[in-house]
Design a protein around this motif. Sequence first.
Motif, PDB file in Angstrom:
ATOM      1  N   PRO A 147      42.756  38.218  60.416  1.00 16.66           N
ATOM      2  CA  PRO A 147      43.945  38.893  60.943  1.00 16.66           C
ATOM      3  C   PRO A 147      45.080  39.031  59.759  1.00 16.66           C
ATOM      4  CG  PRO A 147      43.358  37.095  62.428  1.00 16.66           C
ATOM      5  CD  PRO A 147      42.402  37.189  61.168  1.00 16.66           C
ATOM      6  N   ALA A 148      45.094  38.050  58.822  1.00 19.72           N
ATOM      7  CA  ALA A 148      46.082  38.249  57.732  1.00 19.72           C
ATOM      8  C   ALA A 148      45.839  39.453  57.028  1.00 19.72           C
ATOM      9  CB  ALA A 148      46.304  36.967  57.031  1.00 19.72           C
ATOM     10  N   ILE A 149      44.586  39.456  56.469  1.00 23.42           N
ATOM     11  CA  ILE A 149      44.163  40.460  55.581  1.00 23.42           C
ATOM     12  C   ILE A 149      44.500  41.778  56.327  1.00 23.42           C
ATOM     13  CG2 ILE A 149      42.369  41.502  54.054  1.00 23.42           C
ATOM     14  CD1 ILE A 149      41.470  38.730  53.656  1.00 23.42           C
ATOM     15  N   SER A 150      43.846  41.959  57.387  1.00 25.78           N
ATOM     16  CA  SER A 150      43.926  43.287  58.148  1.00 25.78           C
ATOM     17  C   SER A 150      45.355  43.756  58.459  1.00 25.78           C
ATOM     18  CB  SER A 150      43.283  43.095  59.733  1.00 25.78           C
ATOM     19  OG  SER A 150      43.869  42.307  60.422  1.00 25.78           O
ATOM     20  N   ILE A 151      46.188  42.754  58.801  1.00 24.20           N
ATOM     21  CA  ILE A 151      47.583  43.193  59.049  1.00 24.20           C
ATOM     22  C   ILE A 151      48.106  43.766  57.741  1.00 24.20           C
ATOM     23  CG2 ILE A 151      49.954  42.407  59.549  1.00 24.20           C
ATOM     24  CD1 ILE A 151      48.586  40.324  61.336  1.00 24.20           C
ATOM     25  N   ALA A 152      48.012  42.869  56.495  1.00 25.05           N
ATOM     26  CA  ALA A 152      48.538  43.273  55.210  1.00 25.05           C
ATOM     27  C   ALA A 152      47.820  44.877  55.070  1.00 25.05           C
ATOM     28  CB  ALA A 152      48.222  42.342  54.266  1.00 25.05           C
ATOM     29  N   ASP A 153      46.604  44.912  55.222  1.00 28.70           N
ATOM     30  CA  ASP A 153      45.986  46.325  54.861  1.00 28.70           C
ATOM     31  C   ASP A 153      46.761  47.559  55.829  1.00 28.70           C
ATOM     32  OD1 ASP A 153      44.667  48.473  54.003  1.00 28.70           O
ATOM     33  OD2 ASP A 153      42.905  47.865  55.235  1.00 28.70           O
ATOM     34  N   LEU A 154      47.178  47.202  57.157  1.00 28.35           N
ATOM     35  CA  LEU A 154      47.619  48.027  57.798  1.00 28.35           C
ATOM     36  C   LEU A 154      49.050  48.298  57.468  1.00 28.35           C
ATOM     37  CD1 LEU A 154      47.459  49.864  60.383  1.00 28.35           C
ATOM     38  CD2 LEU A 154      48.409  47.908  61.763  1.00 28.35           C
ATOM     39  N   ILE A 155      49.843  47.442  56.898  1.00 28.21           N
ATOM     40  CA  ILE A 155      51.009  47.666  56.403  1.00 28.21           C
ATOM     41  C   ILE A 155      50.890  48.511  55.187  1.00 28.21           C
ATOM     42  CG2 ILE A 155      53.308  46.642  55.687  1.00 28.21           C
ATOM     43  CD1 ILE A 155      52.916  44.313  57.472  1.00 28.21           C
ATOM     44  N   GLY A 156      49.901  48.293  54.389  1.00 22.87           N
ATOM     45  CA  GLY A 156      50.058  49.021  53.231  1.00 22.87           C
ATOM     46  C   GLY A 156      49.579  50.388  53.411  1.00 22.87           C
ATOM     47  N   SER A 157      48.844  50.783  54.652  1.00 25.03           N
ATOM     48  CA  SER A 157      48.388  52.093  54.820  1.00 25.03           C
ATOM     49  C   SER A 157      49.569  52.879  55.418  1.00 25.03           C
ATOM     50  CB  SER A 157      47.264  51.771  55.660  1.00 25.03           C
ATOM     51  OG  SER A 157      47.507  51.495  57.025  1.00 25.03           O
ATOM     52  N   LEU A 158      50.678  52.076  55.937  1.00 20.75           N
ATOM     53  CA  LEU A 158      51.682  52.844  56.677  1.00 20.75           C
ATOM     54  C   LEU A 158      52.730  53.178  55.601  1.00 20.75           C
ATOM     55  CD1 LEU A 158      52.021  50.834  59.952  1.00 20.75           C
ATOM     56  CD2 LEU A 158      51.100  53.065  59.601  1.00 20.75           C
ATOM     57  N   ARG A 195      45.754  59.227  63.516  1.00 22.60           N
ATOM     58  CA  ARG A 195      45.002  58.416  62.595  1.00 22.60           C
ATOM     59  C   ARG A 195      45.512  56.913  62.483  1.00 22.60           C
ATOM     60  NH1 ARG A 195      45.198  57.140  57.264  1.00 22.60           N
ATOM     61  NH2 ARG A 195      46.941  58.581  57.064  1.00 22.60           N
ATOM     62  N   ASN A 196      46.699  56.916  62.297  1.00 15.76           N
ATOM     63  CA  ASN A 196      47.507  55.802  62.406  1.00 15.76           C
ATOM     64  C   ASN A 196      47.458  54.864  63.768  1.00 15.76           C
ATOM     65  OD1 ASN A 196      48.552  56.267  59.776  1.00 15.76           O
ATOM     66  ND2 ASN A 196      50.360  57.082  60.414  1.00 15.76           N
ATOM     67  N   LEU A 197      47.427  55.532  65.005  1.00 14.54           N
ATOM     68  CA  LEU A 197      47.306  54.848  66.200  1.00 14.54           C
ATOM     69  C   LEU A 197      46.064  54.318  66.304  1.00 14.54           C
ATOM     70  CD1 LEU A 197      48.401  54.033  68.951  1.00 14.54           C
ATOM     71  CD2 LEU A 197      47.635  56.434  69.832  1.00 14.54           C
ATOM     72  N   ASN A 198      44.960  55.198  65.708  1.00 18.57           N
ATOM     73  CA  ASN A 198      43.551  54.503  65.879  1.00 18.57           C
ATOM     74  C   ASN A 198      43.373  53.190  65.020  1.00 18.57           C
ATOM     75  OD1 ASN A 198      40.702  54.818  66.368  1.00 18.57           O
ATOM     76  ND2 ASN A 198      40.201  55.937  64.732  1.00 18.57           N
ATOM     77  N   GLU A 199      43.932  53.371  63.732  1.00 23.14           N
ATOM     78  CA  GLU A 199      43.743  52.194  62.836  1.00 23.14           C
ATOM     79  C   GLU A 199      44.522  50.988  63.469  1.00 23.14           C
ATOM     80  OE1 GLU A 199      45.103  52.936  59.329  1.00 23.14           O
ATOM     81  OE2 GLU A 199      43.562  54.397  58.600  1.00 23.14           O
ATOM     82  N   LEU A 200      45.670  51.125  64.217  1.00 21.08           N
ATOM     83  CA  LEU A 200      46.389  50.265  64.686  1.00 21.08           C
ATOM     84  C   LEU A 200      45.568  49.478  65.916  1.00 21.08           C
ATOM     85  CD1 LEU A 200      49.155  48.482  65.115  1.00 21.08           C
ATOM     86  CD2 LEU A 200      49.796  50.436  66.447  1.00 21.08           C
ATOM     87  N   LEU A 201      45.017  50.383  66.916  1.00 22.16           N
ATOM     88  CA  LEU A 201      44.313  49.940  68.082  1.00 22.16           C
ATOM     89  C   LEU A 201      43.262  48.904  67.423  1.00 22.16           C
ATOM     90  CD1 LEU A 201      44.576  53.028  70.336  1.00 22.16           C
ATOM     91  CD2 LEU A 201      45.858  50.730  70.603  1.00 22.16           C
ATOM     92  N   VAL A 202      42.223  49.513  66.505  1.00 12.57           N
ATOM     93  CA  VAL A 202      40.991  48.916  66.203  1.00 12.57           C
ATOM     94  C   VAL A 202      41.662  47.358  65.480  1.00 12.57           C
ATOM     95  CG1 VAL A 202      39.381  48.770  64.122  1.00 12.57           C
ATOM     96  CG2 VAL A 202      39.670  50.901  65.542  1.00 12.57           C
ATOM     97  N   VAL A 203      42.451  47.471  64.666  1.00 14.06           N
ATOM     98  CA  VAL A 203      43.075  46.193  64.001  1.00 14.06           C
ATOM     99  C   VAL A 203      43.376  45.222  65.198  1.00 14.06           C
ATOM    100  CG1 VAL A 203      44.746  45.231  62.512  1.00 14.06           C
ATOM    101  CG2 VAL A 203      43.564  47.368  61.942  1.00 14.06           C
TER     102      VAL A 203
END
Length: 626
Positions: free
Chosen positions: A348-359, A307-315
């Motif tokens: 990109p800035a918001i999506s990276i912040a969202d990805l870090i928050g989900s991790l 799931r984390n890899l899937n989110e990382l690739l989409v972003v």
Amino acid sequence: MQMDGMSIGVDERRTGDKSRGYGIRLIAAIAFVQILFWGLALLIRPPVIDPAFEQNRLTDILVVETDGKRSRIEGRPNYYLGQGRVTRFVAHPLIEQPEQGLVVFVPRYNRWASLWVNGQAIPMADSPAWRAGRLGGKWVVPPGLLKPGRNSIAVEVRRECCRAFLVSIIAAPPGAIDIAIRQWRLQSLFPSVGLMVVGLFGAASCLMAAARSPYRQEAYAAALAFAGMALGGLWQVDILTPSSEPIYGAAGQMTMLATFAGLVALADRWFPGGPRYDRALITCSAIFAFINLAAALTTDGMPLAIRNLNELLVVLFANIAILSCVVRGVRVEGRALIPDAAVVMLIPAISIADLIGSLRISALSLNIAPLGILALAVLLLVGIVRRARMLSRRLEHANALLDARIASKEAELEATAALLRQREAEAAVQGERSRIMRDLHDGLGSQLMSIMLSARVGIAEPAVVAEGLQAVIDEMRLMVDSMDSVGESLSAALATFKARVQPRIESTGIAFDWQEDAAIATLSNFGPRDVLQIFRVLQEAVTNALKHAECSRIAVNAVVSDHRLVLQIEDDGKGITTRGQAGRGLTNMRLRAASVQGEVMVEPGKDGTGTRITLTLPLRLAQAAE
């Protein structure tokens, strides 16, 4: 060759300077938008744990599984809470003043939880079940259930999906903790609900705007992005939380995929030079959608690492595509797209912040991504309105250019029409000149030739010669008078004819009466050919009356009736008794009237004596002459 090389080098330096200038402006615009957004976002929703929560967090929490096994919570929260459906968390805080009562707050990510204090069940205070997963559970413990010293506090959490975990238990006296809970709930719920509302409104607006819009593809892409945002907001407030963990996780992945697919499609069409990534976008979206749907049909759902890899690739793929679209657009149009590029770079800035928050999830820390996506949705709406205004200004400019071109073409057509009118007038003059030459040759010339031949052979009688010469003179006068009447009214032309024939008639002792309707004065612009034929008919009628009628009176009456010009010549003579000459004269008059679309009628006079000749002409002769 050296001059060409120098000019090329100058052009290259100018292009490079312009590109560097655009790059500096773009960087400055991106920095300004980022600072403005993140400053407001951090002010509205600080991603830190409230000090009231941190000071009153319970420690030494034990996890009690269904088999009675106890373990201590350490490090990252456990998403799955063991193998059972229900997990019990137990803590023993020290309470020095139980008479104040106690507020227990559990920030959690599932909907079902219950509290026991010293073995007594406590009802939840103010959080409905459907919102408790986002707003946390709050219980108010009355003082009578508490005792000085150690108290037993147990929280039981039922597992529903991958977000069903408990990270901490907060217990404090009423007061400051209530304010912290209200603020935390407002900051948690408002961005998600706002995202849902703005997403639904934006999707509906884009679909309606796409009906008759030149930006139909951009509108559909924006509608997809807004729909994904709206579903993401629904998913975050747990309105759509199903009872199945795999379906819940797949729903969250699908909303993220729809949002980023719409944003990539919008950026690819928003900036010039596209679209270029349709095939790759469709392929990648289909692959990720298949993975999510397959995980939804499994028993345990998608593993956490996948799931984390899937989110990382989409972003990652979405941000690469969006960045390339921005770079491509700025290179093509330069300064005009710098504001658009600065806004889109928030993605990109918001999506990276969202990805870090989900991790690194913490139930008490507030993720900035929902608020950021909400702001991005508003900015996209503003951008769409701005693009519509740009299109409107371009249409207005195009309309102005079109009006100028139409005016220019109208001026050219008017000049061409004036030239054509001039040439038509010249052609009419030339035609009239040719007609006069034919009349002189065929009419007057033949009459003069006949008189000359009679005189040469000695058979011409003086009276016959005089009569023939008089006819020639009359014809020449008619032609001259018709030419002189050009541009005058018909009344003036008839006055000229009257001035010619009245002395001739009265010299024979015959009375002459002329009556003319006032409407005749309004008729103008009869051509010389029309006037000449009218004169010839009148001349023929007057001549026949003088020669054959043996009359004492000749009357001419000119009137306008039923859009027609009516000229009547009437005498009080003996009528038409000789068919020879009268027949040839009548034939000549009818032929001449027919040449100008008129007609001649011969009938007896009013009292049954004499002869009345009526010439009727349509008034369109004047219009045709104009």
